[in-house]
Each structure stands twice: as structure tokens, then as C-alpha cells.
Design a protein around this motif. Structure first.
Motif, mmCIF file in Angstrom:
data_model
loop_
_atom_site.group_PDB
_atom_site.id
_atom_site.type_symbol
_atom_site.label_atom_id
_atom_site.label_comp_id
_atom_site.label_asym_id
_atom_site.label_seq_id
_atom_site.Cartn_x
_atom_site.Cartn_y
_atom_site.Cartn_z
ATOM 1 N N ILE A 40 0.877 -1.166 0.000
ATOM 2 C CA ILE A 40 0.000 0.000 0.000
ATOM 3 C C ILE A 40 0.914 1.216 0.000
ATOM 4 N N VAL A 41 0.595 2.192 -0.844
ATOM 5 C CA VAL A 41 1.348 3.440 -0.891
ATOM 6 C C VAL A 41 0.405 4.586 -0.549
ATOM 7 N N THR A 42 0.832 5.431 0.359
ATOM 8 C CA THR A 42 0.136 6.669 0.662
ATOM 9 C C THR A 42 1.213 7.746 0.805
ATOM 10 N N SER A 43 0.800 8.980 0.963
ATOM 11 C CA SER A 43 1.781 10.057 1.045
ATOM 12 C C SER A 43 1.201 11.238 1.796
ATOM 13 N N VAL A 44 2.074 12.130 2.189
ATOM 14 C CA VAL A 44 1.643 13.384 2.804
ATOM 15 C C VAL A 44 1.413 14.371 1.671
ATOM 16 N N ASP A 45 0.153 14.743 1.490
ATOM 17 C CA ASP A 45 -0.166 15.642 0.374
ATOM 18 C C ASP A 45 -0.215 17.091 0.850
ATOM 19 N N ALA A 46 -0.624 17.959 -0.051
ATOM 20 C CA ALA A 46 -0.571 19.400 0.224
ATOM 21 C C ALA A 46 -1.823 19.938 0.912
ATOM 22 N N LYS A 47 -2.827 19.086 1.169
ATOM 23 C CA LYS A 47 -4.008 19.590 1.866
ATOM 24 C C LYS A 47 -3.565 20.210 3.191
ATOM 25 N N PRO A 48 -4.242 21.268 3.643
ATOM 26 C CA PRO A 48 -3.817 21.960 4.864
ATOM 27 C C PRO A 48 -3.730 21.023 6.073
ATOM 28 N N PRO A 96 15.064 9.123 -6.030
ATOM 29 C CA PRO A 96 13.801 9.202 -6.754
ATOM 30 C C PRO A 96 12.752 8.206 -6.270
ATOM 31 N N ARG A 97 13.082 7.398 -5.257
ATOM 32 C CA ARG A 97 12.130 6.376 -4.800
ATOM 33 C C ARG A 97 10.808 6.991 -4.353
ATOM 34 N N ARG A 98 10.855 8.098 -3.627
ATOM 35 C CA ARG A 98 9.621 8.745 -3.157
ATOM 36 C C ARG A 98 8.722 9.104 -4.338
ATOM 37 N N THR A 99 9.308 9.731 -5.362
ATOM 38 C CA THR A 99 8.543 10.121 -6.546
ATOM 39 C C THR A 99 7.988 8.903 -7.272
ATOM 40 N N ASP A 100 8.774 7.841 -7.348
ATOM 41 C CA ASP A 100 8.305 6.611 -7.997
ATOM 42 C C ASP A 100 7.093 6.035 -7.267
ATOM 43 N N VAL A 102 4.955 7.731 -5.286
ATOM 44 C CA VAL A 102 3.850 8.689 -5.413
ATOM 45 C C VAL A 102 3.185 8.596 -6.788
ATOM 46 N N ALA A 103 3.904 8.112 -7.791
ATOM 47 C CA ALA A 103 3.343 7.980 -9.143
ATOM 48 C C ALA A 103 2.074 7.130 -9.139
ATOM 49 N N TYR A 112 -4.341 14.702 -7.973
ATOM 50 C CA TYR A 112 -2.891 14.742 -7.812
ATOM 51 C C TYR A 112 -2.150 14.971 -9.124
ATOM 52 N N ARG A 113 -2.833 14.940 -10.230
ATOM 53 C CA ARG A 113 -2.146 15.075 -11.521
ATOM 54 C C ARG A 113 -1.552 16.460 -11.701
ATOM 55 N N THR A 114 -2.212 17.483 -11.164
ATOM 56 C CA THR A 114 -1.667 18.838 -11.267
ATOM 57 C C THR A 114 -0.854 19.224 -10.033
ATOM 58 N N ALA A 115 -1.043 18.499 -8.934
ATOM 59 C CA ALA A 115 -0.313 18.810 -7.694
ATOM 60 C C ALA A 115 0.013 17.505 -6.960
ATOM 61 N N PRO A 116 1.034 16.782 -7.418
ATOM 62 C CA PRO A 116 1.397 15.533 -6.741
ATOM 63 C C PRO A 116 1.768 15.782 -5.285
ATOM 64 N N PRO A 117 1.535 14.794 -4.432
ATOM 65 C CA PRO A 117 1.892 14.958 -3.021
ATOM 66 C C PRO A 117 3.372 15.318 -2.866
ATOM 67 N N PRO A 118 3.668 16.411 -2.153
ATOM 68 C CA PRO A 118 5.056 16.841 -2.009
ATOM 69 C C PRO A 118 5.793 16.215 -0.819
ATOM 70 N N GLY A 119 5.036 15.615 0.092
ATOM 71 C CA GLY A 119 5.638 15.089 1.315
ATOM 72 C C GLY A 119 6.162 13.679 1.154
ATOM 73 N N PRO A 120 6.631 13.125 2.249
ATOM 74 C CA PRO A 120 7.170 11.775 2.201
ATOM 75 C C PRO A 120 6.097 10.759 1.826
ATOM 76 N N ALA A 121 6.545 9.674 1.220
ATOM 77 C CA ALA A 121 5.659 8.551 0.922
ATOM 78 C C ALA A 121 5.695 7.593 2.094
ATOM 79 N N ILE A 122 4.598 6.895 2.270
ATOM 80 C CA ILE A 122 4.533 5.807 3.249
ATOM 81 C C ILE A 122 4.223 4.551 2.453
ATOM 82 N N VAL A 123 5.080 3.560 2.591
ATOM 83 C CA VAL A 123 4.848 2.292 1.905
ATOM 84 C C VAL A 123 4.646 1.215 2.963
ATOM 85 N N VAL A 124 3.575 0.459 2.802
ATOM 86 C CA VAL A 124 3.227 -0.603 3.739
ATOM 87 C C VAL A 124 3.387 -1.938 3.031
ATOM 88 N N SER A 125 4.267 -2.763 3.529
ATOM 89 C CA SER A 125 4.406 -4.129 3.033
ATOM 90 C C SER A 125 3.341 -4.965 3.724
#
Length: 135
Positions: A40-48, A96-100, A102-103, A112-125
């Protein structure tokens, strides 16, 4: 997890990420996510947010055991279902792993297509799953 539940999880729009606070109490937040193979991939996005020092990131650093609950509710209770994905989380800051990672989110969510999440990614194995659906 059988293919029917895999499709449900992949198609659902939000999940509830549960982490463990350093004092042992649970911490649950609603997240956008993508199912990528057995991760599972999630990320910290730009929402306030009130801070960039998010509790979920601190929790994962201290205790990487997490659960993601994805569910569907309907007034017709014959359509109800849920899936709980349990695993170990890692916070990914490095490029580039974070960007990969978040893709996958950018592909799933048009927002997210115009504003991809800028924060760290969280990957859950994913280590185990539990599922339920109405008969």
C-alpha cells in the motif's frame, strides 16, 4: 486476499490508516492510497495540516506495525464489506524512490495530476489481510 477483495481495495477512494503512538494508544487517519502489488502506498499531500511534523510519521518511526482499513457502507446492508491490511510501514523521503511511489497515487487520483503529493511517501508491506462481506 482473493481477487474480488483486491479489486474492491484497489478501487476504493479512501482508507483508514491505523498507527501506534509511542504511548501505545491507537492513532487513525483517513488517507488516500494505492494498492501496488503486495504494498500500500500513501503520502503526505498538500491539503492543509496544522503541522508538517505529523503524528503518523512519528508513530511509524517508533513502531512500524500498521493497519489500513478499507470499507464500503450502504443502507442496503447486503452490500457491506471491509478489508483490513496489516503490515509494516516505512516512511520514504529519498528521491527518486519517493517520486516513484507517489506515481501510483498520481495515476489513481486525478486531483494529484496537477499537484502531486510533495511530502514523504509511506509504503506498507502487506503481511496479512482480514476480509468480511455481507452474505
Amino acid at each position: 486476499m482473493n481477487d474480488g477483495f483486491r479489486e474492491r481495495v484497489a478501487g476504493a477512494r479512501v482508507g483508514h490508516l491505523a498507527t501506534v503512538r509511542p504511548d501505545g494508544r491507537p492513532h487513525v487517519v483517513v488517507v488516500t492510497y494505492a494498492l501496488v502489488g503486495d504494498m500500500i502506498v500513501t503520502s503526505v499531500d498538500a491539503k492543509p495540516k496544522s503541522t508538517r511534523d505529523l503524528q503518523r510519521l512519528r508513530n511509524i518511526a517508533a513502531t512500524p506495525a500498521v493497519s489500513l482499513l478499507v470499507d464500503y457502507y450502504d443502507e442496503d446492508w447486503a452490500r457491506l464489506w471491509w478489508v483490513r491490511l496489516d503490515g509494516r510501514a516505512e516512511v520514504v523521503f529519498d528521491e527518486p524512490r519517493r517520486t516513484d511511489l507517489v506515481a501510483a497515487l498520481v495515476q489513481k487520483y486525478p486531483q494529484y495530476r496537477t499537484a502531486p503529493p510533495p511530502g514523504p511517501a509511506i509504503v506498507v508491506s502487506i503481511e496479512s489481510t482480514a476480509t468480511w462481506s455481507a452474505p
